[in-house]
Design a protein around this motif. Structure first.
Motif, PDB file in Angstrom:
ATOM      1  N   THR A 214       0.837  -1.200   0.000  1.00  0.00           N
ATOM      2  CA  THR A 214       0.000   0.000   0.000  1.00  0.00           C
ATOM      3  C   THR A 214       0.872   1.250   0.000  1.00  0.00           C
ATOM      4  N   ILE A 215       0.235   2.389  -0.283  1.00  0.00           N
ATOM      5  CA  ILE A 215       0.943   3.669  -0.236  1.00  0.00           C
ATOM      6  C   ILE A 215       1.463   3.932   1.174  1.00  0.00           C
ATOM      7  N   LYS A 216       0.676   3.537   2.188  1.00  0.00           N
ATOM      8  CA  LYS A 216       1.101   3.745   3.578  1.00  0.00           C
ATOM      9  C   LYS A 216       2.390   2.985   3.871  1.00  0.00           C
ATOM     10  N   GLU A 217       2.494   1.755   3.367  1.00  0.00           N
ATOM     11  CA  GLU A 217       3.700   0.957   3.612  1.00  0.00           C
ATOM     12  C   GLU A 217       4.921   1.576   2.932  1.00  0.00           C
ATOM     13  N   ILE A 218       4.725   2.114   1.733  1.00  0.00           N
ATOM     14  CA  ILE A 218       5.837   2.804   1.053  1.00  0.00           C
ATOM     15  C   ILE A 218       6.232   4.043   1.848  1.00  0.00           C
ATOM     16  N   ALA A 219       5.230   4.789   2.310  1.00  0.00           N
ATOM     17  CA  ALA A 219       5.488   6.005   3.087  1.00  0.00           C
ATOM     18  C   ALA A 219       6.253   5.685   4.367  1.00  0.00           C
ATOM     19  N   ASP A 220       5.843   4.615   5.053  1.00  0.00           N
ATOM     20  CA  ASP A 220       6.524   4.224   6.293  1.00  0.00           C
ATOM     21  C   ASP A 220       7.970   3.822   6.016  1.00  0.00           C
TER      22      ASP A 220
ATOM     23  N   ARG B  14       1.898   9.889   3.511  1.00  0.00           N
ATOM     24  CA  ARG B  14       1.158   9.200   2.458  1.00  0.00           C
ATOM     25  C   ARG B  14       0.818  10.161   1.318  1.00  0.00           C
ATOM     26  N   ASN B  15       0.541  11.409   1.666  1.00  0.00           N
ATOM     27  CA  ASN B  15       0.212  12.406   0.651  1.00  0.00           C
ATOM     28  C   ASN B  15       1.388  12.637  -0.294  1.00  0.00           C
ATOM     29  N   THR B  16       2.601  12.710   0.269  1.00  0.00           N
ATOM     30  CA  THR B  16       3.796  12.913  -0.555  1.00  0.00           C
ATOM     31  C   THR B  16       4.019  11.733  -1.489  1.00  0.00           C
ATOM     32  N   VAL B  17       3.856  10.524  -0.970  1.00  0.00           N
ATOM     33  CA  VAL B  17       4.043   9.323  -1.790  1.00  0.00           C
ATOM     34  C   VAL B  17       3.014   9.280  -2.910  1.00  0.00           C
ATOM     35  N   SER B  18       1.771   9.593  -2.583  1.00  0.00           N
ATOM     36  CA  SER B  18       0.710   9.585  -3.588  1.00  0.00           C
ATOM     37  C   SER B  18       1.011  10.572  -4.707  1.00  0.00           C
ATOM     38  N   LYS B  19       1.436  11.777  -4.340  1.00  0.00           N
ATOM     39  CA  LYS B  19       1.755  12.794  -5.348  1.00  0.00           C
ATOM     40  C   LYS B  19       2.970  12.392  -6.169  1.00  0.00           C
ATOM     41  N   ALA B  20       3.954  11.780  -5.518  1.00  0.00           N
ATOM     42  CA  ALA B  20       5.161  11.355  -6.228  1.00  0.00           C
ATOM     43  C   ALA B  20       4.835  10.306  -7.280  1.00  0.00           C
ATOM     44  N   LEU B  21       3.951   9.373  -6.942  1.00  0.00           N
ATOM     45  CA  LEU B  21       3.575   8.320  -7.885  1.00  0.00           C
ATOM     46  C   LEU B  21       2.785   8.868  -9.066  1.00  0.00           C
ATOM     47  N   LYS B  22       2.173  10.041  -8.888  1.00  0.00           N
ATOM     48  CA  LYS B  22       1.436  10.689  -9.973  1.00  0.00           C
ATOM     49  C   LYS B  22       2.312  11.655 -10.765  1.00  0.00           C
ATOM     50  N   GLY B  23       3.574  11.799 -10.339  1.00  0.00           N
ATOM     51  CA  GLY B  23       4.478  12.700 -11.045  1.00  0.00           C
ATOM     52  C   GLY B  23       4.211  14.159 -10.775  1.00  0.00           C
ATOM     53  N   SER B  24       3.657  14.480  -9.604  1.00  0.00           N
ATOM     54  CA  SER B  24       3.295  15.863  -9.293  1.00  0.00           C
ATOM     55  C   SER B  24       4.525  16.758  -9.187  1.00  0.00           C
ATOM     56  N   SER B  25       4.405  17.974  -9.735  1.00  0.00           N
ATOM     57  CA  SER B  25       5.496  18.946  -9.652  1.00  0.00           C
ATOM     58  C   SER B  25       5.684  19.468  -8.230  1.00  0.00           C
ATOM     59  N   GLU B  26       4.745  19.147  -7.334  1.00  0.00           N
ATOM     60  CA  GLU B  26       4.870  19.563  -5.934  1.00  0.00           C
ATOM     61  C   GLU B  26       5.906  18.724  -5.180  1.00  0.00           C
ATOM     62  N   VAL B  27       6.336  17.639  -5.793  1.00  0.00           N
ATOM     63  CA  VAL B  27       7.327  16.755  -5.174  1.00  0.00           C
ATOM     64  C   VAL B  27       8.601  16.817  -6.007  1.00  0.00           C
ATOM     65  N   SER B  28       9.739  16.975  -5.363  1.00  0.00           N
ATOM     66  CA  SER B  28      11.006  17.093  -6.088  1.00  0.00           C
ATOM     67  C   SER B  28      11.283  15.834  -6.899  1.00  0.00           C
ATOM     68  N   ILE B  29      12.059  16.011  -7.959  1.00  0.00           N
ATOM     69  CA  ILE B  29      12.385  14.882  -8.825  1.00  0.00           C
ATOM     70  C   ILE B  29      13.136  13.799  -8.054  1.00  0.00           C
TER      71      ILE B  29
ATOM     72  N   THR C 193      12.904  13.028  -4.900  1.00  0.00           N
ATOM     73  CA  THR C 193      11.954  12.295  -4.052  1.00  0.00           C
ATOM     74  C   THR C 193      11.068  11.388  -4.895  1.00  0.00           C
ATOM     75  N   GLN C 194      10.637  11.876  -6.063  1.00  0.00           N
ATOM     76  CA  GLN C 194       9.844  11.034  -6.957  1.00  0.00           C
ATOM     77  C   GLN C 194      10.612   9.767  -7.319  1.00  0.00           C
ATOM     78  N   GLN C 195      11.891   9.915  -7.606  1.00  0.00           N
ATOM     79  CA  GLN C 195      12.697   8.761  -7.983  1.00  0.00           C
ATOM     80  C   GLN C 195      12.846   7.783  -6.820  1.00  0.00           C
ATOM     81  N   ARG C 196      13.032   8.297  -5.597  1.00  0.00           N
ATOM     82  CA  ARG C 196      13.115   7.433  -4.411  1.00  0.00           C
ATOM     83  C   ARG C 196      11.825   6.647  -4.221  1.00  0.00           C
ATOM     84  N   VAL C 197      10.695   7.353  -4.355  1.00  0.00           N
ATOM     85  CA  VAL C 197       9.390   6.711  -4.167  1.00  0.00           C
ATOM     86  C   VAL C 197       9.155   5.661  -5.244  1.00  0.00           C
ATOM     87  N   PHE C 198       9.461   6.011  -6.470  1.00  0.00           N
ATOM     88  CA  PHE C 198       9.233   5.092  -7.583  1.00  0.00           C
ATOM     89  C   PHE C 198      10.048   3.811  -7.406  1.00  0.00           C
ATOM     90  N   GLN C 199      11.312   3.954  -7.038  1.00  0.00           N
ATOM     91  CA  GLN C 199      12.170   2.785  -6.871  1.00  0.00           C
ATOM     92  C   GLN C 199      11.714   1.917  -5.704  1.00  0.00           C
TER      93      GLN C 199
END
Length: 346
Positions: A4-10, A16-31, A33-39
């Motif tokens: 789940t997103i919660k498990e990735i966030a933990d 959880r909000n940051t992880v959710s935005k990162a997975l959507k490629g939101s510009s509100e999350v740094s590149i 951090t997006q790469q860390r979340v994606f991996q």
């Protein structure tokens, strides 16, 4: 089992909000951090089979990696970009690269919200088509990936030397057909196209400038009372909108020069609906030579672009950029061909 997103966030000590935005490629999350979340999402089996297929997480061991085809419109739904994509696929598959397709909506483009696929570690380069916002091009440079764009922003000069450009020659044949019609006695020329859209490519501007230059060289001026230079190409894809545009004219020009074939075809439909005959009452010129331009009656005079070859050229260039990252950036322009049909005077 899918996490789940919660498990990735933990696991990453993020919200959880940051992880959710990162997975959507939101510009509100740094590149980064997006790469860390994606991996981490990949490691924890977050993506299901369908998502893996779309974003290309599973790469054959023999593959050299993936190339991201980033576009505004699904290429398979476009008679122009579909052929460009076909050319890209031919070269990449024969060179052992996998192609990943990702689209961006108008909202995504304005918010600089990029697809999650950009964070896939298998991505080795990006080919951009139908995306000409300068802000988007500049933002993509932060991913530190080789980039090839087919066409380019209108004000592309500050981006020269930062990515490779593949485009078609836009001026010569617009000038040529305009001059031919002037020599036949036609004087009132109008242009129709989304010239002021933030996402319109430099190619549209070149076509417009070629028309104006030819008119100027023959002592004529563009008929701006009959020209439509809207800020969105959606206006030209809607028959009802184009019909109202034609109804608003107190008189027709001798010639409509259109930014592309789809615009020209919609104008032809609207004028025929209103009872006008083409080319008796007005001449119409398109650009691109999509299949529909030959099917319409009368067949559309247009300018053929080497669509599949543009795709092959873009694919070859992205591979060369990957293999030789320090080589100078290129600007490649390919010849077009005037196709005279029945929508203009013989």
């Amino acid at each position: 089992m899918k996490c789940t997103i919660k498990e990735i966030a933990d696991a990453l000590q993020l919200s959880r909000n940051t992880v959710s935005k990162a997975l959507k490629g939101s510009s509100e999350v740094s590149i980064s951090t997006q790469q860390r979340v994606f991996q981490k999402a990949q490691e924890m089996n977050y993506f299901n089979g369908h998502e893996k297929q779309n974003i290309g997480l599973e790469i054959p061991s023999s593959s050299k990696g993936s190339i991201l085809f980033l576009t505004k419109t699904l290429a398979n739904d476009s008679e122009f970009w579909g052929k460009v994509l076909k050319g890209i696929e031919k070269i990449l598959s024969s060179s052992n690269y996998r192609l990943i397709i990702a689209t961006m909506s108008d909202s995504d483009l304005k918010k600089l919200q990029f697809p999650a696929a950009l964070n896939d570690p298998s991505i080795k380069g990006i080919i951009i088509v139908e995306i000409c916002y300068k802000s988007v091009c500049k933002a993509l440079l932060h991913y530190n990936l080789p980039i090839v764009t087919v066409d380019m922003p209108k004000d592309y000069y500050s981006l020269l030397g930062k990515f490779d450009i593949v485009t078609m020659e836009n001026r010569k044949n617009i000038y040529r057909i305009t001059e031919k019609l002037i020599q036949k006695g036609l004087k009132r020329f109008a242009f129709v196209g989304d010239l002021y859209s933030g996402n319109v490519g430099y190619g549209f501007l070149e076509r417009y400038e070629a028309l104006e230059l030819c008119l100027k060289n023959h002592g004529l001026q563009l008929d701006k009372t009959c020209s439509f230079l809207h800020e969105t190409d959606e206006d030209y894809r809607n028959f009802e909108t184009v019909l109202e545009m034609m109804k608003s004219l107190s008189s027709l020009p001798d010639v409509f020069v259109c930014g592309n074939d789809w615009t020209a075809i919609q104008i032809m439909y609207a004028l025929q609906f209103l009872g006008y005959k083409i080319p008796r009452d007005v001449n119409i010129i398109g650009f691109d030579n999509i299949p529909a331009s030959e099917r319409i009656v009368p067949a559309l005079t247009t300018i053929n672009t080497p669509k599949e070859y543009l795709g092959r050229a873009a694919a070859r260039q992205i591979i060369e950029r990957i293999e030789y990252p320090d080589s100078p950036c290129t600007f490649s322009q390919y010849a077009t061909e005037l196709i005279e049909r029945d929508s203009t005077l013989d």
